[in-house]
Design a protein around this motif. Structure first.
Motif, short mmCIF file in Angstrom:
data_model
loop_
_atom_site.label_atom_id
_atom_site.label_comp_id
_atom_site.label_asym_id
_atom_site.label_seq_id
_atom_site.Cartn_x
_atom_site.Cartn_y
_atom_site.Cartn_z
N PHE A 4 64.57 29.15 28.26
CA PHE A 4 63.71 28.72 27.15
C PHE A 4 63.07 29.94 26.52
O PHE A 4 62.40 30.72 27.18
CB PHE A 4 62.62 27.76 27.65
N THR A 5 63.31 30.12 25.24
CA THR A 5 62.70 31.24 24.51
C THR A 5 62.05 30.71 23.24
O THR A 5 62.38 29.62 22.77
CB THR A 5 63.75 32.30 24.13
N ARG A 6 61.13 31.50 22.70
CA ARG A 6 60.42 31.13 21.48
C ARG A 6 60.44 32.30 20.51
O ARG A 6 60.20 33.43 20.90
CB ARG A 6 58.95 30.81 21.79
N SER A 12 52.75 27.30 19.53
CA SER A 12 53.64 26.87 20.60
C SER A 12 54.45 25.63 20.23
O SER A 12 54.18 24.94 19.25
CB SER A 12 52.83 26.58 21.86
N LEU A 13 55.41 25.36 21.05
CA LEU A 13 56.25 24.18 20.94
C LEU A 13 55.42 22.90 20.87
O LEU A 13 55.69 22.00 20.08
CB LEU A 13 57.17 24.15 22.18
N CYS A 14 54.36 22.83 21.67
CA CYS A 14 53.56 21.60 21.78
C CYS A 14 52.36 21.57 20.83
O CYS A 14 51.61 20.61 20.81
CB CYS A 14 53.08 21.41 23.21
N GLY A 15 52.16 22.61 20.02
CA GLY A 15 51.10 22.57 19.03
C GLY A 15 49.87 23.38 19.34
O GLY A 15 48.85 23.24 18.68
N LEU A 16 49.94 24.27 20.32
CA LEU A 16 48.80 25.14 20.61
C LEU A 16 48.86 26.38 19.73
O LEU A 16 49.92 26.95 19.52
CB LEU A 16 48.82 25.58 22.08
N GLY A 33 57.84 30.40 26.50
CA GLY A 33 59.10 31.07 26.22
C GLY A 33 59.18 32.49 26.72
O GLY A 33 60.10 33.23 26.38
N ASN A 34 58.21 32.90 27.54
CA ASN A 34 58.28 34.26 28.06
C ASN A 34 59.01 34.31 29.40
O ASN A 34 59.09 35.35 30.01
CB ASN A 34 56.88 34.88 28.18
N GLY A 35 59.54 33.17 29.82
CA GLY A 35 60.43 33.15 30.97
C GLY A 35 59.78 32.98 32.32
O GLY A 35 60.49 32.84 33.31
N GLU A 52 62.31 23.64 17.93
CA GLU A 52 61.33 24.74 17.86
C GLU A 52 59.90 24.22 18.02
O GLU A 52 59.05 24.89 18.58
CB GLU A 52 61.49 25.48 16.53
N TYR A 53 59.64 23.02 17.51
CA TYR A 53 58.32 22.38 17.60
C TYR A 53 58.54 20.91 17.93
O TYR A 53 59.47 20.28 17.42
CB TYR A 53 57.57 22.49 16.27
N CYS A 54 57.69 20.36 18.76
CA CYS A 54 57.84 18.96 19.16
C CYS A 54 57.91 18.02 17.95
O CYS A 54 58.61 17.02 17.98
CB CYS A 54 56.68 18.53 20.06
N CYS A 55 57.18 18.34 16.89
CA CYS A 55 57.16 17.46 15.72
C CYS A 55 58.52 17.38 15.04
O CYS A 55 58.74 16.51 14.20
CB CYS A 55 56.07 17.87 14.74
N GLU A 56 59.47 18.23 15.41
CA GLU A 56 60.83 18.16 14.87
C GLU A 56 61.70 17.17 15.65
O GLU A 56 62.78 16.82 15.21
CB GLU A 56 61.49 19.53 14.92
#
Length: 177
Positions: A4-6, A12-16, A33-35, A52-56
């Motif tokens: 998992f990478t960002r 963040s993925l979850c909205g932070l 995503g830093n492993g 990339e984002y949960c909202c997607e």
């Protein structure tokens, strides 16, 4: 989490809003995503094609977001759903540009107005207030002739509190009971 990478380390993925978090600013968190962190939401992203984002995700908001607004696990948690909606409405590029400016404004507050006791307040205020409100506060601070850090810190805190009060925003964390 392995695999998992960002690309975006500010949001963040979850909205932070990672760029506005005391943990990241203090070097205690590398962001998702830093492993090296296990995360159920990152695992879910991988299972759903690596959004990339949960909202997607077509299933957003799913059960992982139930009761998410009841308390703040840390500074950037309060607006997760609202920030995801904003990202969805204005697009990731525009949202990220706003976040980058907020990070710069926060860095100004921390470098010129932090008396050693205001980091959490500044991070929380910049996270919760609209960009225009934060800009206005920083402009007022830059125009002031306060000479000591202690004076600037008190003035910054008062201005941020006034802006928050005008918007009905509490600058206190909602702790889990």
């Amino acid at each position: 989490m392995k695999g998992f990478t960002r690309k975006n380390q500010l949001f963040s993925l979850c909205g932070l809003n990672c760029g506005l978090c005391t943990m990241r600013l203090g070097g205690h968190c590398g962001g998702c995503g830093n492993g090296n962190q296990s995360c159920k939401i990152a695992r879910c992203s991988l299972e759903h094609g690596g959004v990339e984002y949960c909202c997607e995700c077509p299933r957003y908001p799913c059960e992982k977001y139930e009761k998410i607004d009841e308390y703040d696990s840390f500074i950037t948690a309060r607006r997760q759903k609202a920030d995801m909606e904003k990202l969805r409405n204005i697009g990731a590029d525009r949202y990220n540009a706003e976040q980058e400016e907020k990070v710069r404004l926060l860095e100004y507050l921390l470098s010129s107005c932090n008396d050693g006791r205001r980091k959490t307040l500044f991070c929380l205020a910049v996270n919760l207030l609209e960009l225009s409100d934060v800009r206005a506060v920083v402009d007022q601070l830059a125009a002031s002739d306060l000479s000591t850090v202690k004076e600037r810190a008190a003035h910054a805190a008062a201005l941020l509190q006034k802006a928050a009060d005008a918007q009905g925003i509490s600058l206190k964390l909602n702790r889990k009971k």
